[in-house]
Design an enzyme around this catalytic site. Sequence first.
Site, PDB file in Angstrom:
ATOM      1  N   CYS A 103     -23.920 -11.264   5.220  1.00  0.00           N
ATOM      2  CA  CYS A 103     -24.059 -12.560   5.894  1.00  0.00           C
ATOM      3  C   CYS A 103     -23.783 -12.439   7.389  1.00  0.00           C
ATOM      4  CB  CYS A 103     -23.119 -13.575   5.264  1.00  0.00           C
ATOM      5  SG  CYS A 103     -23.559 -13.960   3.560  1.00  0.00           S
ATOM      6  N   GLU A 137     -23.483 -19.035   3.385  1.00  0.00           N
ATOM      7  CA  GLU A 137     -23.907 -19.012   4.782  1.00  0.00           C
ATOM      8  C   GLU A 137     -25.435 -18.983   4.890  1.00  0.00           C
ATOM      9  OE1 GLU A 137     -21.583 -17.224   3.176  1.00  0.00           O
ATOM     10  OE2 GLU A 137     -20.437 -16.032   4.603  1.00  0.00           O
ATOM     11  N   CYS A 195     -19.391 -11.907   4.391  1.00  0.00           N
ATOM     12  CA  CYS A 195     -19.429 -10.511   3.952  1.00  0.00           C
ATOM     13  C   CYS A 195     -20.028  -9.626   5.036  1.00  0.00           C
ATOM     14  CB  CYS A 195     -20.191 -10.373   2.642  1.00  0.00           C
ATOM     15  SG  CYS A 195     -21.924 -10.829   2.743  1.00  0.00           S
ATOM     16  N   HIS A 200     -25.779 -16.223  -0.569  1.00  0.00           N
ATOM     17  CA  HIS A 200     -24.425 -16.692  -0.303  1.00  0.00           C
ATOM     18  C   HIS A 200     -24.485 -18.018   0.466  1.00  0.00           C
ATOM     19  CE1 HIS A 200     -22.584 -12.373  -0.589  1.00  0.00           C
ATOM     20  NE2 HIS A 200     -23.155 -12.780  -1.710  1.00  0.00           N
TER      21      HIS A 200
END
Length: 150
Positions: free
Chosen positions: A87, A52, A78, A50
């Site tokens: 994350c 991040e 998330c 993701h």
Amino acid sequence: MNDEHWMRRAIEAAERVAGRTGDNPAVGCVIVRGGTLVATGATQHPPGPHAEVVAIRAAEAAGALLHRCDLYVTLEPCAFQGRTPPCTGLIIEKRLQRVIVALRDPHPRVNGAGLQALRAAGIAVSEGVLPELAAAGLADWLAKYCGDAH
């Protein structure tokens, strides 16, 4: 430079991956320290990381002291294990000092849980920075969970 400036940069990162993130939302992220851009990330096609995670890895590769950095992200991080770890866990582990979010993630397994986990870990959280602009790039994702609300 203010929060809106950095969120625009995160939105630009998301725009660059629009349509290329599979069933994940096209999310952008920037990491900033003292008014200087440290790293940029965007969600990768599954099973990739993701936004991040991409930004945190880039910041670490650049030698950034993450506990002195702010993270700007277009969608709430998330908070559950899916194809990738949550994350929020990585953000907490790296002790970023502040997380600024454009939009809360309406996904039923997130929807505030990511923000709550960050706050519970002592990380300052702000939400609602340029939400309309971020929502434009996340329209399909938001429609999936919110109907026509966005």
